[in-house]
Design a protein around this motif. Structure first.
Motif, PDB file in Angstrom:
ATOM      1  N   THR A 138       0.313   4.467   0.721  1.00 31.95           N
ATOM      2  CA  THR A 138       0.274   5.372   1.870  1.00 31.95           C
ATOM      3  C   THR A 138       1.003   4.775   3.070  1.00 31.95           C
ATOM      4  OG1 THR A 138      -1.930   4.564   2.486  1.00 31.95           O
ATOM      5  CG2 THR A 138      -1.837   6.565   1.151  1.00 31.95           C
ATOM      6  N   GLU A 139       0.863   3.478   3.284  1.00 25.47           N
ATOM      7  CA  GLU A 139       1.587   2.844   4.391  1.00 25.47           C
ATOM      8  C   GLU A 139       3.087   2.853   4.134  1.00 25.47           C
ATOM      9  OE1 GLU A 139      -0.030  -1.056   4.962  1.00 25.47           O
ATOM     10  OE2 GLU A 139      -2.039  -0.297   5.422  1.00 25.47           O
TER      11      GLU A 139
ATOM     12  N   ASP B 114       0.833  -1.192   0.000  1.00 26.17           N
ATOM     13  CA  ASP B 114       0.000   0.000   0.000  1.00 26.17           C
ATOM     14  C   ASP B 114       0.873   1.248   0.000  1.00 26.17           C
ATOM     15  OD1 ASP B 114      -2.770   1.291   0.566  1.00 26.17           O
ATOM     16  OD2 ASP B 114      -1.424   2.141   2.082  1.00 26.17           O
TER      17      ASP B 114
ATOM     18  N   ALA C  75       4.382   6.439   4.593  1.00 22.19           N
ATOM     19  CA  ALA C  75       4.419   6.791   6.022  1.00 22.19           C
ATOM     20  C   ALA C  75       5.657   6.192   6.683  1.00 22.19           C
ATOM     21  CB  ALA C  75       3.149   6.315   6.722  1.00 22.19           C
ATOM     22  N   ALA C  76       5.974   4.944   6.354  1.00 21.90           N
ATOM     23  CA  ALA C  76       7.177   4.308   6.906  1.00 21.90           C
ATOM     24  C   ALA C  76       8.439   4.975   6.365  1.00 21.90           C
ATOM     25  CB  ALA C  76       7.183   2.823   6.573  1.00 21.90           C
TER      26      ALA C  76
END
Length: 195
Positions: free
Chosen positions: A114-115, A112, A118-119
């Motif tokens: 967005t995940e 994903d 973010a990481a």
């Protein structure tokens, strides 16, 4: 922790589609590709150049990555952008590309977007800069991951095309810097605010 910085060319009516060339993005029969070229000047080049020279990495969606790779990786004219784009670490959010990616210093973000982003923000030092990549930007903005927008707002309206902020995207922004160019473009830097 890095900041996610979105850098976009937009029209007064918010269109971001195909600023660079007629065949850049013709989805939905978009007829206005290349609309940004008549507005380029030394002020824009200097302002964008400062951002390009900063520490950090770049983030692309698949379509923009392929377009940038197809052009910039082949340039030999001494343009300073060429060296920066080739040298910088590049991350690509794509569900269709596979490793190894063809452009030097490129890595594929799996899963994903967005995940993964973010990481990545937690790992990258300096800015993580997104150029173009409209669908990716909209996903990242919807997830609250964008820290800064640097928008080159061009003095024209197109009436059609993909917009940076789609219908229904509500948000408030704080103006933190503005640079006018000699051609009427306003380079405005905004920070999203809670609101």
């Amino acid at each position: 922790m890095g900041k996610l910085v979105v850098v976009e060319n937009v029209t007064l009516d918010g269109v971001m589609q195909a600023p660079g060339g007629a065949d850049e993005d013709t989805r939905r029969d978009f007829p206005h590709g290349g609309w940004a070229h008549p507005y380029a000047d030394h002020v824009m080049a200097e302002t964008m150049g400062k951002g390009m020279g900063a520490d950090g990495a770049m983030l692309f969606g698949r379509r923009t990555y392929e377009q940038f790779h197809g052009f910039w990786s082949k340039q030999t004219d001494g343009n300073p952008y060429t060296e920066v784009l080739n040298r910088k670490r590049k991350y690509v959010a794509s569900r269709t590309l596979t490793e190894p990616l063809p452009w030097e210093n490129s890595s594929l973000l799996g899963g994903d977007a967005t995940e993964a982003v973010a990481a990545l923000k937690r790992q990258v030092e300096g800015d993580l800069v997104v150029l173009g990549s409209g669908r990716l930007v909209q996903s990242l903005a919807g997830a609250g991951l964008v820290d800064v927008y640097t928008l080159s707002i061009h003095p024209l309206t197109l009436g059609t095309g993909t917009k940076l902020f789609p219908d229904g995207a509500y948000g408030t922004l704080e103006l933190v810097d503005v640079v006018p160019t000699t051609t009427g473009v306003i380079i405005a830097t905004y920070r999203p605010t809670a609101g």
